[in-house]
Structures are given as structure tokens and as C-alpha cells.
Motif scaffolding. Structure first.
Motif, short mmCIF file in Angstrom:
data_model
loop_
_atom_site.label_atom_id
_atom_site.label_comp_id
_atom_site.label_asym_id
_atom_site.label_seq_id
_atom_site.Cartn_x
_atom_site.Cartn_y
_atom_site.Cartn_z
N LEU A 126 -0.03 -24.52 -69.22
CA LEU A 126 0.14 -23.16 -68.70
C LEU A 126 -0.29 -22.13 -69.73
CD1 LEU A 126 1.15 -21.42 -66.30
CD2 LEU A 126 3.33 -21.26 -67.52
N SER B 87 0.51 -18.65 -69.87
CA SER B 87 1.38 -17.70 -69.19
C SER B 87 0.86 -16.27 -69.26
CB SER B 87 2.81 -17.77 -69.73
OG SER B 87 2.85 -17.37 -71.08
N VAL C 108 -0.89 -15.06 -66.15
CA VAL C 108 -0.17 -15.04 -64.88
C VAL C 108 0.30 -13.61 -64.59
CG1 VAL C 108 1.79 -15.95 -63.58
CG2 VAL C 108 0.57 -17.43 -65.19
N VAL D 299 4.47 -14.62 -60.01
CA VAL D 299 5.57 -15.44 -60.51
C VAL D 299 6.56 -15.84 -59.42
CG1 VAL D 299 7.51 -15.55 -62.15
CG2 VAL D 299 5.29 -14.63 -62.88
N ARG E 47 7.10 -14.47 -67.41
CA ARG E 47 6.13 -15.47 -67.85
C ARG E 47 6.80 -16.55 -68.70
NH1 ARG E 47 1.61 -10.96 -69.53
NH2 ARG E 47 0.63 -10.80 -67.46
N TYR E 48 7.72 -16.15 -69.53
CA TYR E 48 8.48 -17.10 -70.36
C TYR E 48 9.31 -18.03 -69.47
CZ TYR E 48 11.51 -18.55 -74.25
OH TYR E 48 12.20 -19.27 -75.19
N LEU F 198 8.74 -18.74 -66.31
CA LEU F 198 7.83 -19.62 -65.59
C LEU F 198 7.39 -20.78 -66.47
CD1 LEU F 198 6.12 -20.26 -63.08
CD2 LEU F 198 4.31 -18.84 -64.10
N HIS F 199 7.04 -20.50 -67.71
CA HIS F 199 6.63 -21.58 -68.59
C HIS F 199 7.72 -22.64 -68.71
CE1 HIS F 199 6.59 -23.78 -72.39
NE2 HIS F 199 5.34 -24.02 -72.01
#
Length: 172
Positions: A23, A25, A28, A33, A157-158, A160-161
Motif C-alpha cells: 500500500l 497510502s 489514497v 477510504v 490513510r494510517y 487504512l494501512h
């Protein structure tokens, strides 16, 4: 045997591609998300229906069930953090120790079918919060107890990762 604690600072994933899960991120969009979190939650339901969901691949590695419990709890932690960021100026988040949560939550002995439903509900709740974020709110700030600063966008984003990475961890 206990699982060794993860003491790494993973905030670097906001700046570059993760070599383990792939990923990137930073590429994105915040608007993407919510659906990515929902899709990820659906994949966890499949993982938790596997015959090996409760088996640790090694004594010091979480089982797919334990990873799923962690992901469920990640959603439960991040949802309120988004709400804090949207409702208050520069809030400091309460500390969350994922290793203590795993022990206190007895992840190893939870029921996979229950965890699948709880994970889906928690992901949906976090996704709904993010789906309602306006462009004006995307840069609202908050910080972890260690001082790491995030915006709503970077925290998403964090977040999601974390869930993407752990899904990769449990793929056969």
C-alpha cells in the motif's frame, strides 16, 4: 508462549509505499477510504470462516482470529479519534496499547463468527464518519500521546494501512 509486542513506529507508511503489503497510502484519496475500509471488512469475514482461523502459524505469531480482533479494535479506536478531530481543536488521543488490548480482550478465545460481525460493524461506523468529512475538515489535526501529529486525512490513510497490512498478514 506470548506474542512479542510491536514497538515499531509505523508512521513512515504515510510517506512511502509499504514493502510488505504494497500500500502506498499517500496516494489514497480521503474520499476513497470509506469504501476501502468496507471492502477490507468483507475480506475479513472470509478469513474468519476458514478452518484455520484460530490456529497460530507459529507460537509467536497471531492467528487470523487474533489479527481480526485487532483490526476490529483498530476500527473502534480510530472512529472516536475522527470524531474528536472533527469536534475539538487539536485533541490528544488517549493512549491505546494494542498488546494490552489483545491480552485483556482474550483475542485467542473469541468466536470467529462474532468477531466477523463486530469487525464489520466497527468498520462501517468508522467509514460513515469519514464519508461525512468535508474538504474543510480534512486538515483538522489531532495527536497521539507520543506527540505524533495527524490530520483527518493522514489518520485515515494510517488507519487504512493498518487493516490492509494485517489482511496481508493472514493471507495463505
Amino acid at each position: 508462549m506470548t506474542i512479542p509486542p510491536d514497538t515499531k513506529d509505523w508512521t513512515w507508511v504515510l510517506e512511502r509505499r509499504c514493502p510488505q503489503c504494497g500500500l502506498e497510502s499517500a496516494s489514497v484519496a480521503l474520499a476513497d477510504v470509506p469504501d476501502l475500509l468496507r471492502d477490507n471488512a468483507k475480506a475479513w469475514a472470509d478469513v474468519l470462516s476458514r478452518a484455520d482461523a484460530q490456529a497460530r502459524p507459529e507460537a509467536t505469531v497471531w492467528s487470523p482470529l487474533e489479527y481480526a480482533c485487532h483490526v476490529r479494535d483498530v476500527h473502534r479506536v480510530f472512529g472516536p479519534r475522527y470524531r474528536q478531530m472533527l469536534d475539538a481543536d487539536d485533541p490528544q488521543f488517549a493512549n491505546w496499547d494494542q498488546d494490552v488490548a489483545a491480552l485483556d480482550g482474550d483475542y485467542e478465545h473469541q468466536q470467529p463468527s462474532s468477531v466477523a460481525g463486530e469487525l464489520s460493524a466497527a468498520a462501517q461506523e468508522a467509514a460513515e464518519l469519514l464519508a461525512g468529512v468535508t474538504p474543510e475538515q480534512a486538515d483538522r489535526a489531532g495527536r497521539r500521546s507520543n506527540g505524533s501529529r495527524f490530520t483527518v486525512t493522514s489518520l485515515a490513510r494510517y488507519h487504512l494501512h493498518d487493516v490492509v497490512h494485517h489482511l496481508r498478514d493472514v493471507r495463505p
